[in-house]
Design an enzyme around this catalytic site. Sequence first.
Site, mmCIF file in Angstrom:
data_model
loop_
_atom_site.group_PDB
_atom_site.id
_atom_site.type_symbol
_atom_site.label_atom_id
_atom_site.label_comp_id
_atom_site.label_asym_id
_atom_site.label_seq_id
_atom_site.Cartn_x
_atom_site.Cartn_y
_atom_site.Cartn_z
ATOM 1 C CD GLU A 100 -4.933 4.192 9.075
ATOM 2 O OE1 GLU A 100 -4.153 3.533 8.352
ATOM 3 O OE2 GLU A 100 -5.167 3.884 10.251
ATOM 4 C CG ASP A 101 -3.101 0.713 6.232
ATOM 5 O OD1 ASP A 101 -3.922 1.233 7.030
ATOM 6 O OD2 ASP A 101 -2.260 -0.135 6.604
ATOM 7 C CG ASP A 104 -11.144 -4.140 9.993
ATOM 8 O OD1 ASP A 104 -11.942 -4.595 9.172
ATOM 9 O OD2 ASP A 104 -10.710 -4.819 10.936
ATOM 10 N NE ARG A 166 4.486 -3.664 7.175
ATOM 11 C CZ ARG A 166 3.464 -3.333 7.937
ATOM 12 N NH1 ARG A 166 2.402 -2.744 7.408
ATOM 13 N NH2 ARG A 166 3.473 -3.582 9.230
HETATM 14 P P1 IMP Z 1 -9.522 -0.726 12.801
HETATM 15 O O1 IMP Z 1 -9.174 0.005 14.057
HETATM 16 O O2 IMP Z 1 -10.337 -1.957 13.067
HETATM 17 O O3 IMP Z 1 -10.194 0.173 11.773
HETATM 18 O O4 IMP Z 1 -8.183 -1.301 12.168
HETATM 19 C C1 IMP Z 1 -7.168 -0.459 11.888
HETATM 20 C C2 IMP Z 1 -5.853 -1.107 11.536
HETATM 21 O O5 IMP Z 1 -5.873 -2.545 11.568
HETATM 22 C C3 IMP Z 1 -5.482 -0.738 10.133
HETATM 23 O O6 IMP Z 1 -4.878 0.545 10.077
HETATM 24 C C4 IMP Z 1 -4.542 -1.850 9.757
HETATM 25 O O7 IMP Z 1 -3.252 -1.571 10.230
HETATM 26 C C5 IMP Z 1 -5.114 -3.060 10.494
HETATM 27 N N1 IMP Z 1 -5.985 -3.828 9.583
HETATM 28 C C6 IMP Z 1 -7.323 -3.871 9.557
HETATM 29 N N2 IMP Z 1 -7.782 -4.680 8.601
HETATM 30 C C7 IMP Z 1 -6.693 -5.170 7.963
HETATM 31 C C8 IMP Z 1 -6.500 -6.062 6.854
HETATM 32 O O8 IMP Z 1 -7.452 -6.570 6.209
HETATM 33 N N3 IMP Z 1 -5.229 -6.315 6.500
HETATM 34 C C9 IMP Z 1 -4.156 -5.766 7.142
HETATM 35 N N4 IMP Z 1 -4.279 -4.922 8.178
HETATM 36 C C10 IMP Z 1 -5.533 -4.625 8.596
HETATM 37 MG MG MG Z 2 -2.884 1.110 9.628
#
Ligand code: IMP
Ligand code: MG
Length: 176
Positions: A100-101, A104, A166
């Site tokens: 995963e990148d 969050d 990106r």
């Molecule tokens: P989560 O479900 O809140 O953990 O978010 C997951 C997805 O939201 C990540 O895989 C990213 O694609 C996107 N995301 C969350 N935070 C960021 C950020 O700071 N920059 C860009 N994409 C983000």
């Molecule tokens: Mg992602």
Amino acid sequence: MTDDGAIGEILVPAEDLRRRVRELADEVSRDYADKDLVLVGVLKGAVFFLSDLMRQLSVPCEVDFMAVASYGSATKSSGVVRILKDLDAVIEGRDVLIVEDIVDSGLTLQYLLRNLAGRNPRSLEVCALLIKPERRKVELVTRYVGFEIPNRFAIGYGLDHGERYRNLPYVAALEE
Ligand code: IMP
Ligand code: MG
């Protein structure tokens, strides 16, 4: 790339990314010697990290991709996830490493982990380039982590804002 004013403070310089990706690849190579490694990249953000990581691995491995969309606003995920593209590979009995990148809230990853665990892989772990500890909503084990970053919206090295940025070779904060 021309700076349009949206690129803020650099959170992780390119050289730190290179060094850390090499270290992670060494760890993964040690841990997955004699395993049946399948890297699962989450489109699109993880592609950049994954391709750099994979080229540094010294163990046999395959790569496959999933695309997911999380319902919610552009910058906050809801935890309700829809699979847009599923794996081509059957992962039963194999050693799966989700790449995963960024993690969050953790909600997207929690969904993916549950979904993939249901297919009975032999092992299932996570390698995330970035985590934002302050925003974490769910308890998750991320076995490999590149960097912890502060609670800022990050762009670059795969991370986008409205599909742009990106291609930046570093990770920066979005100037808001
Ligand atoms: P989560 O479900 O809140 O953990 O978010 C997951 C997805 O939201 C990540 O895989 C990213 O694609 C996107 N995301 C969350 N935070 C960021 C950020 O700071 N920059 C860009 N994409 C983000
Ligand atoms: Mg992602």
